[in-house]
Structure formats: structure tokens, C-alpha cells
Motif scaffolding. Structure first.
Motif, PDB file in Angstrom:
ATOM      1  N   VAL A   1       0.861  -1.179   0.000  1.00 31.83           N
ATOM      2  CA  VAL A   1       0.000   0.000   0.000  1.00 31.83           C
ATOM      3  C   VAL A   1       0.895   1.226   0.000  1.00 31.83           C
ATOM      4  O   VAL A   1       1.829   1.322   0.788  1.00 31.83           O
ATOM      5  N   ASP A   2       0.608   2.176  -0.876  1.00 27.75           N
ATOM      6  CA  ASP A   2       1.347   3.433  -0.886  1.00 27.75           C
ATOM      7  C   ASP A   2       0.686   4.395   0.089  1.00 27.75           C
ATOM      8  O   ASP A   2      -0.521   4.641   0.013  1.00 27.75           O
ATOM      9  N   LEU A   3       1.478   4.929   1.011  1.00 31.11           N
ATOM     10  CA  LEU A   3       0.963   5.906   1.957  1.00 31.11           C
ATOM     11  C   LEU A   3       1.201   7.308   1.414  1.00 31.11           C
ATOM     12  O   LEU A   3       2.199   7.556   0.744  1.00 31.11           O
ATOM     13  N   PRO A   4       0.307   8.231   1.720  1.00 32.24           N
ATOM     14  CA  PRO A   4       0.496   9.592   1.231  1.00 32.24           C
ATOM     15  C   PRO A   4       1.759  10.220   1.810  1.00 32.24           C
ATOM     16  O   PRO A   4       2.120   9.964   2.966  1.00 32.24           O
ATOM     17  N   ALA A   5       2.415  11.036   1.004  1.00 35.64           N
ATOM     18  CA  ALA A   5       3.634  11.714   1.446  1.00 35.64           C
ATOM     19  C   ALA A   5       3.284  12.782   2.476  1.00 35.64           C
ATOM     20  O   ALA A   5       2.151  13.242   2.560  1.00 35.64           O
ATOM     21  N   GLY A   6       4.285  13.167   3.252  1.00 35.09           N
ATOM     22  CA  GLY A   6       4.101  14.264   4.185  1.00 35.09           C
ATOM     23  C   GLY A   6       3.573  13.874   5.548  1.00 35.09           C
ATOM     24  O   GLY A   6       3.281  14.724   6.368  1.00 35.09           O
ATOM     25  N   ARG A   7       3.442  12.595   5.797  1.00 38.74           N
ATOM     26  CA  ARG A   7       2.936  12.184   7.105  1.00 38.74           C
ATOM     27  C   ARG A   7       3.980  12.413   8.187  1.00 38.74           C
ATOM     28  O   ARG A   7       3.648  12.591   9.341  1.00 38.74           O
ATOM     29  N   GLY A   8       5.253  12.386   7.815  1.00 38.07           N
ATOM     30  CA  GLY A   8       6.310  12.655   8.787  1.00 38.07           C
ATOM     31  C   GLY A   8       6.413  11.593   9.854  1.00 38.07           C
ATOM     32  O   GLY A   8       5.831  10.532   9.762  1.00 38.07           O
ATOM     33  N   GLU A   9       7.143  11.926  10.882  1.00 34.01           N
ATOM     34  CA  GLU A   9       7.384  11.002  11.976  1.00 34.01           C
ATOM     35  C   GLU A   9       6.241  11.057  12.981  1.00 34.01           C
ATOM     36  O   GLU A   9       5.583  12.071  13.161  1.00 34.01           O
ATOM     37  N   MET A  10       6.039   9.948  13.648  1.00 30.39           N
ATOM     38  CA  MET A  10       4.999   9.867  14.652  1.00 30.39           C
ATOM     39  C   MET A  10       5.251  10.903  15.751  1.00 30.39           C
ATOM     40  O   MET A  10       6.369  11.065  16.221  1.00 30.39           O
ATOM     41  N   GLN A  11       4.213  11.601  16.141  1.00 30.11           N
ATOM     42  CA  GLN A  11       4.308  12.594  17.204  1.00 30.11           C
ATOM     43  C   GLN A  11       3.871  11.986  18.527  1.00 30.11           C
ATOM     44  O   GLN A  11       2.810  11.375  18.610  1.00 30.11           O
ATOM     45  N   LEU A  12       4.691  12.156  19.537  1.00 28.93           N
ATOM     46  CA  LEU A  12       4.360  11.644  20.857  1.00 28.93           C
ATOM     47  C   LEU A  12       4.009  12.808  21.770  1.00 28.93           C
ATOM     48  O   LEU A  12       4.543  13.909  21.618  1.00 28.93           O
ATOM     49  N   ASP A  13       3.134  12.566  22.704  1.00 32.53           N
ATOM     50  CA  ASP A  13       2.754  13.569  23.695  1.00 32.53           C
ATOM     51  C   ASP A  13       3.734  13.476  24.859  1.00 32.53           C
ATOM     52  O   ASP A  13       3.741  12.488  25.583  1.00 32.53           O
ATOM     53  N   PRO A  14       4.575  14.496  25.064  1.00 31.67           N
ATOM     54  CA  PRO A  14       5.565  14.406  26.138  1.00 31.67           C
ATOM     55  C   PRO A  14       4.937  14.332  27.528  1.00 31.67           C
ATOM     56  O   PRO A  14       5.571  13.873  28.477  1.00 31.67           O
ATOM     57  N   ASP A  15       3.678  14.757  27.667  1.00 32.67           N
ATOM     58  CA  ASP A  15       2.995  14.691  28.957  1.00 32.67           C
ATOM     59  C   ASP A  15       2.213  13.400  29.131  1.00 32.67           C
ATOM     60  O   ASP A  15       1.717  13.114  30.223  1.00 32.67           O
ATOM     61  N   GLY A  16       2.086  12.625  28.069  1.00 30.68           N
ATOM     62  CA  GLY A  16       1.348  11.377  28.131  1.00 30.68           C
ATOM     63  C   GLY A  16       2.213  10.246  28.648  1.00 30.68           C
ATOM     64  O   GLY A  16       3.435  10.350  28.749  1.00 30.68           O
ATOM     65  N   ALA A  17       1.567   9.149  28.980  1.00 29.81           N
ATOM     66  CA  ALA A  17       2.261   7.952  29.444  1.00 29.81           C
ATOM     67  C   ALA A  17       2.185   6.881  28.364  1.00 29.81           C
ATOM     68  O   ALA A  17       1.161   6.719  27.700  1.00 29.81           O
ATOM     69  N   TYR A  18       3.273   6.162  28.188  1.00 35.85           N
ATOM     70  CA  TYR A  18       3.366   5.070  27.218  1.00 35.85           C
ATOM     71  C   TYR A  18       3.735   3.811  27.987  1.00 35.85           C
ATOM     72  O   TYR A  18       4.741   3.775  28.687  1.00 35.85           O
TER      73      TYR A  18
ATOM     74  N   GLY B   1      10.829  11.680  22.314  1.00 42.64           N
ATOM     75  CA  GLY B   1      10.194  12.655  23.184  1.00 42.64           C
ATOM     76  C   GLY B   1       9.284  12.134  24.264  1.00 42.64           C
ATOM     77  O   GLY B   1       8.763  12.919  25.053  1.00 42.64           O
ATOM     78  N   ALA B   2       9.067  10.833  24.348  1.00 41.41           N
ATOM     79  CA  ALA B   2       8.242  10.303  25.435  1.00 41.41           C
ATOM     80  C   ALA B   2       9.007  10.481  26.744  1.00 41.41           C
ATOM     81  O   ALA B   2      10.170  10.104  26.835  1.00 41.41           O
ATOM     82  N   ARG B   3       8.374  11.071  27.708  1.00 41.39           N
ATOM     83  CA  ARG B   3       9.039  11.325  28.982  1.00 41.39           C
ATOM     84  C   ARG B   3       8.485  10.495  30.122  1.00 41.39           C
ATOM     85  O   ARG B   3       9.053  10.466  31.200  1.00 41.39           O
ATOM     86  N   ASN B   4       7.357   9.829  29.916  1.00 39.35           N
ATOM     87  CA  ASN B   4       6.729   9.009  30.957  1.00 39.35           C
ATOM     88  C   ASN B   4       6.519   7.614  30.400  1.00 39.35           C
ATOM     89  O   ASN B   4       5.559   7.364  29.678  1.00 39.35           O
ATOM     90  N   ILE B   5       7.434   6.722  30.732  1.00 39.24           N
ATOM     91  CA  ILE B   5       7.392   5.370  30.192  1.00 39.24           C
ATOM     92  C   ILE B   5       7.141   4.387  31.331  1.00 39.24           C
ATOM     93  O   ILE B   5       7.845   4.408  32.348  1.00 39.24           O
TER      94      ILE B   5
END
Length: 110
Positions: free
Chosen positions: A9-26, A47-51
Motif C-alpha cells: 500500500v502506498d501511503l500519502p507523502a508528508g505524514r512525517g514522523e509519529m508525534q508523541l505527547d511528552p505529557d502522556g504515558a506510554y 520525546g516520550a518522557r513518561n514510560i
């Protein structure tokens, strides 16, 4: 006869890197294993700060020091993913004490 076929599957260009919420927990289940630690490092580098790492056994043998030195707050919790009540309890504890739960990665392999 059946055969598995994967269709690219071809994905559209410009999606960039996944953005993480630095205040969220992973939360990474199986987090003390090799794959879990690799994934935790990947999250911290983006950028994840709460792991939160979890597993069935208690862990505190220095495995998480490199992650902590990267600036991430690393919490380890004992949790058996086969126990629905324990999973629910930990999810609520993460949201209450660490931050909104933004992602869960299941890295446990046994």
C-alpha cells in the motif's frame, strides 16, 4: 489451498514522523525484556518522557538506568496481562499517577 499474500500500500507523502505527547504515558508490557527495552529507548528518543514498563516479575536490577539518563521517567510495575483486573488496575493507576495513557505496546513474548 490457501496462500497468504501481502499487497503493498502506498501511503500519502508528508505524514512525517509519529508525534508523541511528552505529557502522556506510554506503557510497554514485557518491558523488562530485550524488545521492551529497545522500544522504550525508541520512545524516549522521540520525546516520550513518561514510560511505564511492566512484566510478571519484580525488576530493579539497573536495566532501566540508560533510559532514565536519557531524561525519561521510567516506572516499572508488576502486572500479569492475563489478569484482566490487574490490567485495569494498572491502567487506572497510570492515568491517575503518571499521566494520560497515550499508547500501549505489547512486547511480551511468552
Amino acid at each position: 489451498r490457501e496462500a497468504l499474500r501481502i499487497d503493498p500500500v502506498d501511503l500519502p507523502a508528508g505524514r512525517g514522523e509519529m508525534q508523541l505527547d511528552p505529557d502522556g504515558a506510554y506503557w510497554i508490557t514485557g518491558g523488562a525484556g530485550g524488545l521492551g527495552l529497545i522500544l522504550a529507548g525508541w520512545l524516549a528518543a522521540r520525546g516520550a518522557r513518561n514510560i511505564v514498563l511492566s512484566g510478571r516479575s519484580a525488576q530493579d536490577d539497573g536495566r532501566f538506568e540508560a533510559l532514565r539518563k536519557s531524561g525519561a521517567t521510567v516506572t516499572y510495575a508488576v502486572c500479569d496481562m492475563g489478569d484482566a483486573a490487574a490490567v485495569e488496575d494498572l491502567a487506572q493507576r497510570i492515568a491517575r499517577e503518571i499521566g494520560p495513557l497515550k499508547g500501549v505496546i505489547h512486547a511480551a513474548i511468552s
